[in-house]
Design a protein around this motif. Structure first.
Motif, mmCIF file in Angstrom:
data_model
loop_
_atom_site.group_PDB
_atom_site.id
_atom_site.type_symbol
_atom_site.label_atom_id
_atom_site.label_comp_id
_atom_site.label_asym_id
_atom_site.label_seq_id
_atom_site.Cartn_x
_atom_site.Cartn_y
_atom_site.Cartn_z
ATOM 1 N N GLN A 26 0.813 -1.218 0.000
ATOM 2 C CA GLN A 26 0.000 0.000 0.000
ATOM 3 C C GLN A 26 0.848 1.271 0.000
ATOM 4 N N HIS A 27 1.844 1.341 0.873
ATOM 5 C CA HIS A 27 2.569 2.604 1.075
ATOM 6 C C HIS A 27 3.643 2.892 0.028
ATOM 7 N N THR A 28 4.176 1.854 -0.644
ATOM 8 C CA THR A 28 5.245 2.094 -1.611
ATOM 9 C C THR A 28 4.873 1.713 -3.040
ATOM 10 N N GLN A 29 3.802 0.933 -3.164
ATOM 11 C CA GLN A 29 3.376 0.393 -4.455
ATOM 12 C C GLN A 29 4.393 -0.599 -5.023
ATOM 13 N N ALA A 30 5.311 -1.079 -4.200
ATOM 14 C CA ALA A 30 6.263 -2.099 -4.630
ATOM 15 C C ALA A 30 5.540 -3.439 -4.758
ATOM 16 N N LEU A 31 5.973 -4.256 -5.703
ATOM 17 C CA LEU A 31 5.375 -5.579 -5.875
ATOM 18 C C LEU A 31 5.656 -6.430 -4.644
ATOM 19 N N THR A 32 4.711 -7.322 -4.313
ATOM 20 C CA THR A 32 4.883 -8.202 -3.159
ATOM 21 C C THR A 32 4.307 -9.575 -3.462
ATOM 22 N N ARG A 33 4.845 -10.574 -2.812
ATOM 23 C CA ARG A 33 4.322 -11.934 -2.896
ATOM 24 C C ARG A 33 3.342 -12.208 -1.760
ATOM 25 N N ILE A 34 3.256 -11.300 -0.811
ATOM 26 C CA ILE A 34 2.429 -11.522 0.373
ATOM 27 C C ILE A 34 0.951 -11.341 0.031
ATOM 28 N N LEU A 35 0.157 -12.349 0.363
ATOM 29 C CA LEU A 35 -1.291 -12.294 0.193
ATOM 30 C C LEU A 35 -1.966 -11.803 1.471
ATOM 31 N N ALA A 36 -1.466 -12.283 2.614
ATOM 32 C CA ALA A 36 -2.055 -11.918 3.906
ATOM 33 C C ALA A 36 -1.057 -12.226 5.009
ATOM 34 N N GLU A 37 -1.249 -11.548 6.142
ATOM 35 C CA GLU A 37 -0.459 -11.801 7.345
ATOM 36 C C GLU A 37 -1.439 -11.972 8.500
#
Length: 152
Positions: A22-33
């Motif tokens: 959300q804060h950086t718009q960087a791609l992530t593999r994380i779906l949920a924590e």
């Protein structure tokens, strides 16, 4: 047992261009924590993290941004890795990485259960916890309101 559970995908999994922090718009593999302090077992292969949605026509006026419905998600756990936390007194006893694959299903939406706040929500030391403070504040507000009503 305090667990930090991370649900993640493979780098090129379905929708990889749409998953951004959300804060950086960087791609992530994380779906949920999930931060879990229950005695429930860890998710196992076949588990599907829940998806939460808000239907505008069902929203609660007291919590207008809260989810109104949930369903099992389209991501399925295929492998779980666990790592013990090696920091005494740290926030977690261990960390689990749940590797997921995209496997869409047609699951019906279910309404969220009513929200309840209990002393269990805030930990064992009831006198020092936030629940106790909230109760005391509400009692004071009620008494103040009642006293002010009597004076007018």
């Amino acid at each position: 047992m305090r667990k930090y559970i991370i649900f993640q995908t493979e780098p090129s999994a379905e929708g990889w261009r749409d998953r951004r922090l959300q804060h950086t718009q960087a791609l992530t593999r994380i779906l949920a924590e999930h931060w879990d302090s229950s005695d429930k077992p860890l998710p196992e292969p076949g588990y599907r993290p829940l998806e939460f949605v808000r239907l505008e026509e069902c929203r609660d006026r007291q919590a207008p941004l809260a989810s109104t419905h949930y369903r099992p998600g389209d991501w399925e756990v295929v492998r779980v890795e666990t790592y013990p936390a090696d920091c005494p007194g740290g926030a977690f006893d261990f960390i689990a990485i749940c590797h997921c694959q995209y496997a869409p299903i047609q699951a019906p939406l279910k309404p969220m259960p009513d929200r309840k706040t209990t002393s269990d929500s805030y930990g064992e030391n009831v006198e020092a916890n936030a629940f106790s403070k909230i109760k005391k504040e509400n009692i004071v507000k009620s008494r103040t309101h009642a006293k002010n009503s009597l004076n007018h």
